[in-house]
Design an enzyme around this catalytic site. Sequence first.
Site, mmCIF file in Angstrom:
data_model
loop_
_atom_site.group_PDB
_atom_site.id
_atom_site.type_symbol
_atom_site.label_atom_id
_atom_site.label_comp_id
_atom_site.label_asym_id
_atom_site.label_seq_id
_atom_site.Cartn_x
_atom_site.Cartn_y
_atom_site.Cartn_z
ATOM 1 N N LYS A 143 0.821 -1.216 0.000
ATOM 2 C CA LYS A 143 0.000 0.000 0.000
ATOM 3 C C LYS A 143 0.848 1.256 0.000
ATOM 4 C CE LYS A 143 -4.510 -1.512 1.505
ATOM 5 N NZ LYS A 143 -5.644 -1.360 2.418
ATOM 6 N N LYS B 169 -13.427 -4.579 -8.346
ATOM 7 C CA LYS B 169 -14.196 -3.378 -8.660
ATOM 8 C C LYS B 169 -13.403 -2.414 -9.527
ATOM 9 C CE LYS B 169 -12.849 -1.054 -4.350
ATOM 10 N NZ LYS B 169 -12.080 -2.038 -3.582
ATOM 11 N N LYS C 295 -8.237 -11.860 -10.191
ATOM 12 C CA LYS C 295 -9.441 -11.928 -9.353
ATOM 13 C C LYS C 295 -10.457 -10.865 -9.763
ATOM 14 C CE LYS C 295 -9.225 -11.478 -4.764
ATOM 15 N NZ LYS C 295 -8.818 -11.565 -3.354
#
Length: 336
Positions: free
Chosen positions: A118, A203, A200
Amino acid sequence: MEETLQPKKRMLSGIQPSGDLHLGNYLGAIKNWADRVNEYECYYFMADLHTITVRQEPAELRRRSLSQLAQYIACGLDPEKNVLFLQSHVPAHAQLAWVLDCYTMFGELSRMTQFKDKSAKYKDNINAGLFTYPVLMAADILLYQPDYVPVGEDQKQHVELTRDIAQRFNSIYGDVFKIPEPFIPKTGARIYGLTTPEAKMSKSIPDGCVFLLDSPDDIRRKFKKAVTDSDTERCVRFDKVNKPGVSNLMSIYSTLTGKTFEQIEQEFEGKGYGAFKPAVGDVVIEHLRPIREEAERLMKDKAYLNDVYLKGAQQASYVANKTLRKVYKKVGFYQI
Ligand code: TRP
C-alpha cells in the site's frame, strides 16, 4: 434436531466498506456466511476505521457503510442471529489499539507485506494509520476473544501478527487474550474478472465485475462481453490453464446451479460459447434478483438499518468493554 451442550465457538471478521460488493465477494465468501451461524457465534463488522487509511469521499463512505449492511442482510445474514456492527460505533477498538501499539514493534510492522504494497501504491499518503493498521486489526480481533477469524489469504499475515501480540501480552500479564486461529473457509469459489480471467474479479475493472446491485441489463451486457478463449476447439470444457475464461464461467455456473463441471460440459455439448455465455448471465441475474430487490427495499428502511447497527453496537460493546477493562487494569491504569 440434536442440541449440543458445548457452547458454540466464536468467530469474528471485519469487512472494509471500501467498495461496492460484487459476485466474487458473494460466491467467494458471503454466500456461505448464513450457514455458519448454526455452528458458530458470529460477529461481523464494517471496518470503517481501517478504510480511512486510504483517502475516502466522506459521503460515499457513509453511503456504503449503510448499503453494505443492507446487502449483507439481503444475502441472508440474519441480524437476529449474527452480531452486525460498525467499527466506529464501538470506541473500544480504537482504545485497545493504542494499548497494543505499545506492545508491537516497529520492525514487525515494517515487515507487513500489505503495508509495503500500500505504501508503494499510495506514495503521497504513507500515513501512520497505514503503518499501524495491523495493530487496529489485532485490537478488533482480541477484544472479542474469538476462536476463529475467517480471512482471505492476503490477511493471514495480520492474523499471525495478532497472535504474536496476544502471546506477548499474555506472557507479561497472564491469560488476558484468547489466541485466535485464522480460518480459511473450505467452501467458496474463487471468481475471476469476466474480461480478465487471469486476475481476481475486482471493482477496479468494472466491465468485468458484476456488482450485486447491477441491473439485469447490465449483467446481461457484461456476460455478453465476457472473454472466452481463443483456442480452436470452441467447446465448453473445464481447463484452467488453457481455457481460463470458460473455466471461470463454469465455476460461476456450477456454484449457482450445483451442477458438476461434467454435467455442464454435457449440457452445452455442441452448442459453443454463444449459447453458454448468456446462459451463465441468466443464472446470475435470477440468483441476484431477490438479493438486489431485498437490498433496495432495506435501503428505503433506514430506521430498521440504524436499529440493526444500534443493537449490534450494544452487543459488541458489552463483550469488547469487558476485555478492555481487563487490559486497562493489567497495564496499570488507575480505575475509579
Ligand atoms: N483488514 C481486513 C481486510 O482488509 C479487514 C479487517 C479489519 C478484519 N479488521 C479485521 C478482518 C479483523 C478480520 C478481523 O480484509
